[in-house]
Write a protein that holds these residues in place. Structure first.
Motif, PDB file in Angstrom:
ATOM      1  N   ALA A  90       0.754  -1.088  -0.077  1.00 44.07           N
ATOM      2  CA  ALA A  90      -0.102  -0.105  -0.077  1.00 44.07           C
ATOM      3  C   ALA A  90       0.779   1.244  -0.139  1.00 44.07           C
ATOM      4  CB  ALA A  90      -0.999  -0.038   1.272  1.00 44.07           C
ATOM      5  N   THR A  91       2.114   1.106   0.777  1.00 43.01           N
ATOM      6  CA  THR A  91       2.848   2.306   0.746  1.00 43.01           C
ATOM      7  C   THR A  91       3.244   2.583  -0.679  1.00 43.01           C
ATOM      8  OG1 THR A  91       3.573   2.011   3.170  1.00 43.01           O
ATOM      9  CG2 THR A  91       5.049   3.372   1.882  1.00 43.01           C
ATOM     10  N   PHE A  92       4.119   1.402  -1.352  1.00 42.91           N
ATOM     11  CA  PHE A  92       4.650   1.613  -2.456  1.00 42.91           C
ATOM     12  C   PHE A  92       3.771   1.955  -3.645  1.00 42.91           C
ATOM     13  CE2 PHE A  92       8.059  -1.759  -1.245  1.00 42.91           C
ATOM     14  CZ  PHE A  92       9.115  -0.608  -1.170  1.00 42.91           C
ATOM     15  N   SER A  93       2.231   1.842  -3.319  1.00 39.80           N
ATOM     16  CA  SER A  93       1.425   2.085  -4.251  1.00 39.80           C
ATOM     17  C   SER A  93       1.213   3.657  -4.793  1.00 39.80           C
ATOM     18  CB  SER A  93       0.092   1.554  -4.012  1.00 39.80           C
ATOM     19  OG  SER A  93      -0.671   2.168  -2.741  1.00 39.80           O
ATOM     20  N   GLN A  94       1.740   4.371  -3.608  1.00 45.43           N
ATOM     21  CA  GLN A  94       1.933   5.967  -3.698  1.00 45.43           C
ATOM     22  C   GLN A  94       2.571   6.093  -5.033  1.00 45.43           C
ATOM     23  OE1 GLN A  94       3.022   8.002  -0.488  1.00 45.43           O
ATOM     24  NE2 GLN A  94       2.805   6.247   0.775  1.00 45.43           N
ATOM     25  N   LEU A  95       3.493   5.246  -5.476  1.00 45.65           N
ATOM     26  CA  LEU A  95       4.407   5.540  -6.540  1.00 45.65           C
ATOM     27  C   LEU A  95       4.031   4.490  -7.877  1.00 45.65           C
ATOM     28  CD1 LEU A  95       7.544   6.478  -4.809  1.00 45.65           C
ATOM     29  CD2 LEU A  95       5.783   8.263  -5.710  1.00 45.65           C
ATOM     30  N   VAL A  96       3.914   3.290  -7.611  1.00 43.84           N
ATOM     31  CA  VAL A  96       3.790   2.611  -8.312  1.00 43.84           C
ATOM     32  C   VAL A  96       2.468   1.435  -8.463  1.00 43.84           C
ATOM     33  CG1 VAL A  96       6.529   2.133  -8.584  1.00 43.84           C
ATOM     34  CG2 VAL A  96       5.331   0.913  -6.905  1.00 43.84           C
ATOM     35  N   ARG A  97       2.372   0.789  -9.405  1.00 40.86           N
ATOM     36  CA  ARG A  97       1.370  -0.226  -9.578  1.00 40.86           C
ATOM     37  C   ARG A  97       1.605  -1.497  -8.623  1.00 40.86           C
ATOM     38  NH1 ARG A  97      -1.916  -0.453 -14.973  1.00 40.86           N
ATOM     39  NH2 ARG A  97      -1.927   1.876 -14.405  1.00 40.86           N
ATOM     40  N   THR A  98       0.774  -1.899  -7.798  1.00 40.98           N
ATOM     41  CA  THR A  98       0.942  -3.109  -6.989  1.00 40.98           C
ATOM     42  C   THR A  98      -0.147  -4.063  -7.289  1.00 40.98           C
ATOM     43  OG1 THR A  98      -0.135  -2.314  -5.148  1.00 40.98           O
ATOM     44  CG2 THR A  98       2.176  -1.922  -5.281  1.00 40.98           C
ATOM     45  N   SER A  99      -1.143  -3.574  -8.106  1.00 43.92           N
ATOM     46  CA  SER A  99      -2.294  -4.564  -8.534  1.00 43.92           C
ATOM     47  C   SER A  99      -1.846  -5.675  -9.265  1.00 43.92           C
ATOM     48  CB  SER A  99      -3.576  -3.800  -8.637  1.00 43.92           C
ATOM     49  OG  SER A  99      -3.106  -3.073  -9.912  1.00 43.92           O
ATOM     50  N   GLY A 100      -2.795  -6.435  -9.749  1.00 44.50           N
ATOM     51  CA  GLY A 100      -2.593  -7.604 -10.748  1.00 44.50           C
ATOM     52  C   GLY A 100      -2.933  -7.045 -12.187  1.00 44.50           C
ATOM     53  N   PRO A 101      -2.725  -7.886 -13.153  1.00 46.55           N
ATOM     54  CA  PRO A 101      -2.399  -9.244 -12.995  1.00 46.55           C
ATOM     55  C   PRO A 101      -1.043  -9.671 -12.651  1.00 46.55           C
ATOM     56  CG  PRO A 101      -2.403  -8.416 -15.545  1.00 46.55           C
ATOM     57  CD  PRO A 101      -2.932  -7.229 -14.611  1.00 46.55           C
ATOM     58  N   TYR A 102      -0.856 -10.684 -11.942  1.00 44.77           N
ATOM     59  CA  TYR A 102       0.502 -11.189 -11.499  1.00 44.77           C
ATOM     60  C   TYR A 102       0.898 -12.146 -12.344  1.00 44.77           C
ATOM     61  CZ  TYR A 102      -1.263  -8.534  -7.609  1.00 44.77           C
ATOM     62  OH  TYR A 102      -1.631  -7.475  -6.529  1.00 44.77           O
ATOM     63  N   PRO A 103       2.226 -12.304 -12.651  1.00 42.65           N
ATOM     64  CA  PRO A 103       2.858 -13.240 -13.329  1.00 42.65           C
ATOM     65  C   PRO A 103       2.821 -14.546 -12.466  1.00 42.65           C
ATOM     66  CG  PRO A 103       4.745 -12.035 -12.348  1.00 42.65           C
ATOM     67  CD  PRO A 103       3.236 -11.305 -12.091  1.00 42.65           C
ATOM     68  N   ALA A 104       2.653 -15.851 -13.222  1.00 49.15           N
ATOM     69  CA  ALA A 104       2.485 -17.120 -12.817  1.00 49.15           C
ATOM     70  C   ALA A 104       3.122 -18.201 -13.485  1.00 49.15           C
ATOM     71  CB  ALA A 104       0.993 -17.497 -12.455  1.00 49.15           C
ATOM     72  N   ASP A 105       3.464 -19.159 -12.892  1.00 46.76           N
ATOM     73  CA  ASP A 105       4.107 -20.306 -13.750  1.00 46.76           C
ATOM     74  C   ASP A 105       2.942 -21.257 -14.484  1.00 46.76           C
ATOM     75  OD1 ASP A 105       2.915 -22.174 -11.882  1.00 46.76           O
ATOM     76  OD2 ASP A 105       4.749 -22.603 -11.086  1.00 46.76           O
ATOM     77  N   HIS A 106       3.407 -22.419 -15.112  1.00 47.09           N
ATOM     78  CA  HIS A 106       2.764 -23.095 -16.233  1.00 47.09           C
ATOM     79  C   HIS A 106       1.448 -23.764 -15.128  1.00 47.09           C
ATOM     80  CE1 HIS A 106       5.540 -25.597 -14.405  1.00 47.09           C
ATOM     81  NE2 HIS A 106       5.240 -26.700 -14.586  1.00 47.09           N
ATOM     82  N   ASN A 107       1.687 -23.709 -13.782  1.00 44.41           N
ATOM     83  CA  ASN A 107       0.557 -24.448 -13.084  1.00 44.41           C
ATOM     84  C   ASN A 107      -0.289 -23.480 -12.410  1.00 44.41           C
ATOM     85  OD1 ASN A 107       1.290 -27.235 -13.142  1.00 44.41           O
ATOM     86  ND2 ASN A 107       3.022 -26.647 -11.602  1.00 44.41           N
ATOM     87  N   GLY A 108       0.111 -21.930 -12.814  1.00 43.13           N
ATOM     88  CA  GLY A 108      -0.825 -20.851 -12.169  1.00 43.13           C
ATOM     89  C   GLY A 108      -0.368 -20.430 -10.748  1.00 43.13           C
ATOM     90  N   ASN A 109       0.724 -20.565 -10.398  1.00 41.80           N
ATOM     91  CA  ASN A 109       1.400 -20.320  -9.138  1.00 41.80           C
ATOM     92  C   ASN A 109       2.104 -19.126  -9.203  1.00 41.80           C
ATOM     93  OD1 ASN A 109       2.442 -20.355  -6.487  1.00 41.80           O
ATOM     94  ND2 ASN A 109       2.998 -22.112  -6.413  1.00 41.80           N
ATOM     95  N   GLY A 110       1.665 -18.285  -8.746  1.00 47.72           N
ATOM     96  CA  GLY A 110       2.378 -16.891  -8.740  1.00 47.72           C
ATOM     97  C   GLY A 110       3.311 -16.541  -7.563  1.00 47.72           C
TER      98      GLY A 110
END
Length: 213
Positions: A161-181
Motif C-alpha cells: 500500500a505504501t509503494f502504491s503511492q508511486l507504483v502499481r501493485t495490483s494484478g495481473p500477477y505473473p504465474a508459472d505453468h501451474n498458475g502459481n504466482g
C-alpha cells in the motif's frame, strides 16, 4: 527482471543456477539482489556480466555490502548510486537512471526488504518512497520501476500500500505453468516483485516463455 536467484549457502551467483536463468530469460534490465560474484571486484563483475548478459551490458552494484543489490542494463546507465536502508546495515537501496530507447529515461531501484516482519518492511517502503519523492537524482518525467525481493508474506501487506503511492501493485500477477504466482523456496509466498510506475505500466505486455504466457 527482479532477480534474487542465488543458490547454495553463500548468497552468491557462483553456483551457476541463477546465471542460467539470466541466460534463458535474456532480460533488458535486471534488478539483482545478493549480487555476490567471486571476490566482488570490478573485473570479476565485468566478466560475470559479459558471460551472463553480454559484453555491451552496463552494471552498477553497491560496494561494501554483505549481500549487495545491483542493476544490470542493456542500455547505458546515465547515473547511479545507493541510498541507505534505515532498517538494515548489510545492503541499501540501489538506483540507476537508464537511457532506454525513446525520449523518456527509466529510473530503476533494486531493493531487498527484510524477512523480520511486515512492520519493518513497511518502514523500509516508507523510507524509499520518501527518498524517491525528495531526492534530486529522480527527475519528475522519468519512468519509474521498483523491483526485487520484498519478502512479502501476501499481496496485501502494508508495504505494498505504501509503494502504491508511486507504483502499481495490483494484478495481473505473473504465474508459472501451474498458475502459481508465489516465488519463495516453498512456492507459498509472493516474495519477488517488479513494480512499474503508472506511466510505465501502460506499456505492459504479456511475456511468452516456451508454452506459457
Amino acid at each position: 527482471m527482479a532477480a534474487n536467484t542465488t543458490s547454495g549457502n553463500n548468497q552468491s551467483y557462483d553456483g551457476g543456477h541463477g546465471n542460467r536463468i539470466f541466460l534463458g530469460l535474456d532480460p533488458d534490465i535486471a534488478l539483482v539482489q545478493e549480487m555476490n560474484v567471486g571476490n566482488n571486484t570490478s573485473s570479476t563483475y565485468r566478466t560475470w556480466v559479459n558471460e551472463n548478459f553480454g559484453t555491451s551490458f552496463h552494471y552498477f552494484v553497491e560496494s561494501g555490502a554483505q549481500i549487495p543489490n545491483g542493476i544490470v542494463s542493456r542500455y547505458p546507465i546515465l547515473s547511479s548510486g545507493r541510498w541507505t536502508d534505515p532498517q538494515v546495515s548489510n545492503r541499501g537501496f540501489v538506483w540507476a537512471r537508464i537511457d532506454i530507447p525513446g525520449d523518456t529515461h527509466l529510473f530503476a531501484v533494486s531493493v531487498h526488504l527484510l524477512t523480520s516482519g511486515s512492520s519493518a518492511r513497511n518502514s523500509e517502503a516508507l523510507a524509499l518512497v520518501n527518498l524517491i519523492k525528495t531526492q534530486s537524482q529522480v527527475p519528475n518525467g522519468d519512468f519509474l520501476v521498483i523491483g526485487g525481493d520484498l519478502n512479502t508474506d501476501n499481496r496485501n501487506e502494508a508495504c505494498l500500500a505504501t509503494f502504491s503511492q508511486l507504483v502499481r501493485t495490483s494484478g495481473p500477477y505473473p504465474a508459472d505453468h501451474n498458475g502459481n504466482g508465489n516465488t519463495n523456496a516453498s512456492r507459498s509466498k509472493p516474495y519477488d516483485w517488479v513494480l512499474p510506475g503508472n506511466s510505465l505500466a501502460t506499456y505492459s505486455t504479456p511475456l511468452v516463455v516456451g508454452g506459457s504466457t
